[in-house]
Structure formats: C-alpha cells, structure tokens
Design a protein around this motif. Structure first.
Motif, short mmCIF file in Angstrom:
data_model
loop_
_atom_site.label_atom_id
_atom_site.label_comp_id
_atom_site.label_asym_id
_atom_site.label_seq_id
_atom_site.Cartn_x
_atom_site.Cartn_y
_atom_site.Cartn_z
N GLY A 1 0.84 -1.20 0.00
CA GLY A 1 0.00 0.00 0.00
C GLY A 1 0.87 1.24 0.00
O GLY A 1 2.10 1.16 -0.03
N ALA A 2 0.21 2.40 0.04
CA ALA A 2 0.95 3.67 0.06
C ALA A 2 0.09 4.74 0.73
O ALA A 2 -1.13 4.71 0.65
CB ALA A 2 1.32 4.10 -1.34
N ALA A 3 0.76 5.66 1.38
CA ALA A 3 0.10 6.80 2.00
C ALA A 3 0.54 8.06 1.25
O ALA A 3 1.74 8.28 1.04
CB ALA A 3 0.48 6.90 3.47
N ALA A 4 -0.41 8.88 0.85
CA ALA A 4 -0.11 10.08 0.07
C ALA A 4 -0.13 11.33 0.95
O ALA A 4 -1.05 11.52 1.75
CB ALA A 4 -1.12 10.23 -1.06
N PHE A 5 0.89 12.15 0.78
CA PHE A 5 1.00 13.42 1.49
C PHE A 5 1.46 14.49 0.52
O PHE A 5 2.04 14.19 -0.53
CB PHE A 5 2.01 13.32 2.65
CG PHE A 5 1.59 12.40 3.74
CD1 PHE A 5 0.74 12.84 4.74
CD2 PHE A 5 2.04 11.10 3.77
CE1 PHE A 5 0.34 11.99 5.74
CE2 PHE A 5 1.64 10.23 4.78
CZ PHE A 5 0.79 10.68 5.77
N THR A 6 1.24 15.74 0.89
CA THR A 6 1.69 16.87 0.08
C THR A 6 2.40 17.87 0.98
O THR A 6 1.86 18.26 2.02
CB THR A 6 0.51 17.56 -0.63
OG1 THR A 6 -0.17 16.59 -1.44
CG2 THR A 6 0.99 18.69 -1.51
N PHE A 7 3.60 18.27 0.58
CA PHE A 7 4.32 19.34 1.27
C PHE A 7 4.09 20.62 0.48
O PHE A 7 4.15 20.62 -0.75
CB PHE A 7 5.82 19.05 1.34
CG PHE A 7 6.18 17.86 2.18
CD1 PHE A 7 5.82 17.80 3.51
CD2 PHE A 7 6.90 16.81 1.63
CE1 PHE A 7 6.15 16.71 4.29
CE2 PHE A 7 7.24 15.71 2.41
CZ PHE A 7 6.86 15.66 3.73
N PRO B 1 5.63 4.41 0.81
CA PRO B 1 5.29 3.00 0.55
C PRO B 1 5.13 2.22 1.86
O PRO B 1 5.89 2.39 2.80
CB PRO B 1 6.49 2.49 -0.24
CG PRO B 1 7.62 3.38 0.17
CD PRO B 1 7.02 4.71 0.47
N VAL B 2 4.11 1.39 1.88
CA VAL B 2 3.87 0.50 3.02
C VAL B 2 3.99 -0.92 2.48
O VAL B 2 3.16 -1.36 1.69
CB VAL B 2 2.48 0.74 3.64
CG1 VAL B 2 2.24 -0.21 4.81
CG2 VAL B 2 2.32 2.18 4.08
N PRO B 3 5.04 -1.66 2.87
CA PRO B 3 5.24 -3.02 2.36
C PRO B 3 4.07 -3.94 2.70
O PRO B 3 3.35 -3.72 3.68
CB PRO B 3 6.52 -3.48 3.05
CG PRO B 3 7.22 -2.22 3.44
CD PRO B 3 6.14 -1.23 3.73
N ALA C 1 7.91 23.20 14.76
CA ALA C 1 8.14 21.98 13.98
C ALA C 1 7.39 20.79 14.56
O ALA C 1 7.04 19.86 13.83
CB ALA C 1 9.64 21.69 13.93
N ALA C 2 7.11 20.80 15.85
CA ALA C 2 6.40 19.69 16.48
C ALA C 2 4.98 19.53 15.94
O ALA C 2 4.39 18.45 16.04
CB ALA C 2 6.36 19.89 17.99
N ASN C 3 4.41 20.58 15.36
CA ASN C 3 3.06 20.50 14.80
C ASN C 3 3.03 19.87 13.41
O ASN C 3 1.97 19.58 12.89
CB ASN C 3 2.42 21.88 14.73
CG ASN C 3 2.16 22.46 16.09
OD1 ASN C 3 2.13 21.75 17.08
ND2 ASN C 3 1.97 23.76 16.15
N GLN C 4 4.17 19.68 12.80
CA GLN C 4 4.23 19.16 11.44
C GLN C 4 4.42 17.64 11.45
O GLN C 4 5.46 17.12 11.07
CB GLN C 4 5.33 19.87 10.65
CG GLN C 4 5.05 21.33 10.44
CD GLN C 4 3.71 21.58 9.77
OE1 GLN C 4 3.39 20.99 8.75
NE2 GLN C 4 2.92 22.44 10.35
N LYS C 5 3.39 16.95 11.93
CA LYS C 5 3.36 15.50 12.00
C LYS C 5 2.00 15.02 11.50
O LYS C 5 1.01 15.73 11.60
CB LYS C 5 3.54 15.01 13.44
CG LYS C 5 4.89 15.30 14.02
CD LYS C 5 4.98 14.75 15.42
CE LYS C 5 6.37 15.03 16.00
NZ LYS C 5 6.55 14.45 17.32
N ALA C 6 1.99 13.81 10.97
CA ALA C 6 0.73 13.19 10.56
C ALA C 6 0.83 11.69 10.84
O ALA C 6 1.92 11.12 10.86
CB ALA C 6 0.46 13.44 9.08
N ASN C 7 -0.31 11.07 11.04
CA ASN C 7 -0.35 9.64 11.34
C ASN C 7 -0.70 8.84 10.09
O ASN C 7 -1.55 9.25 9.30
CB ASN C 7 -1.39 9.34 12.42
CG ASN C 7 -0.97 9.89 13.77
OD1 ASN C 7 0.21 9.96 14.08
ND2 ASN C 7 -1.95 10.28 14.58
N ILE C 8 -0.05 7.69 9.97
CA ILE C 8 -0.38 6.72 8.94
C ILE C 8 -0.96 5.52 9.70
O ILE C 8 -0.24 4.85 10.44
CB ILE C 8 0.85 6.29 8.13
CG1 ILE C 8 1.52 7.51 7.47
CG2 ILE C 8 0.47 5.25 7.09
CD1 ILE C 8 2.86 7.20 6.84
#
Length: 151
Positions: A59-65, A106-108, A139-146
């Motif tokens: 699988g895969a997780a999509a993010f945008t910077f 990518p998530v194996p 910077a601590a606010n720039q996190k996301a969960n998968i």
C-alpha cells in the motif's frame, strides 16, 4: 454669512492637520514581508492504508508538502517515518517556481497493523538557506499519522 465665517475659520485647522505625515492615514501601511518562507504539510489529518489479509499487496500513504511562496531555487524537504513503519531521512524536492510536492510513502505488504508517524524534519533551499518548518515555526506540529490496517 455665519456659515461662511465658520468655514473660513475651520479651513486652516484642517489643512494644517493633513500636513502631519506621521498622523496622516495612508502613509503608514506596512508592506514588509513579516512571515518567512516555510514548508509544511498540506494537511495533517490521519491517512489510512488498508493492506490485504493475504500479505501480498503493498500500500501507500499520500502526502503533500507545501511552501508559502514559490522560490527561484529547488527546496529539499527531509522527513522521517517512525512507528509501525520506519523510514529515516527520506527526501523530496520541491522544484523551483512551484509551491508543492506530492509524495507517496510506501507500506510493504507484510507490515503489521499499527500506526506510523511521518514527521517533517528539515527544509533547505538550493543555496543552503534553512526554511522554517510550519507557518507558526513550531516543527512539532508538522506530523501526521499513517494508520495501517488489514482487510
């Protein structure tokens, strides 16, 4: 006649007031660029990745910077993933004159269900200028969960 007299008496008062530049409206607009260039996630909502139970499909997780403004040089963004999935010091490059880059984590196929955290760690322009992480410079606010699950 009284009206004309009052107007003549008040006219010099108004003229002298408008000559004071520091008090005059319209001369004190601040057009300075008070917010430095930064790089941040487009959104920090959780991203779910559902893997097949047969452990054969990845699988895969999509993010945008995103950046606040397009720069005349490329920006190297460094991020890391920890938790159920570990990827350290991954990079993505935001091309010059653009304001975003979409990445795919990518998530194996045989990854165990759980939660991984993607963290934006650093952003550096091509000339070596270090950009701020996040609009609020936290910077601590720039996190996301998968969130990794199996079907």
């Amino acid at each position: 006649m009284k009206k004309i007299l009052y107007i003549c008496l008040l006219m010099p008062l108004m003229v002298f007031q408008s000559c004071k530049k520091e008090y005059s409206p319209g001369n004190n607009y601040d057009f300075s660029n008070s917010l430095p260039p930064y790089v941040a996630f487009n959104k920090t909502a959780d991203v779910s990745v559902a893997l097949d139970a047969d452990h054969t499909t990845a699988g895969a997780a999509a993010f945008t910077f995103i950046t606040r403004t397009a720069l005349q040089q490329a920006i190297t963004v460094t991020y890391s993933v920890t938790g159920a999935l570990t990827l350290s010091n991954q990079t993505a490059i935001i091309a010059r004159n653009t304001t975003s880059i979409a990445i795919s984590v990518p998530v194996p196929a045989n990854t165990a269900p759980g939660t991984a955290v993607i963290t934006l760690t650093k952003a550096v322009a091509a000339d070596g200028t270090v950009l701020t992480i996040g609009a609020d410079n936290v910077a601590a606010n720039q996190k996301a969960n998968i969130v990794i699950t199996q079907q």
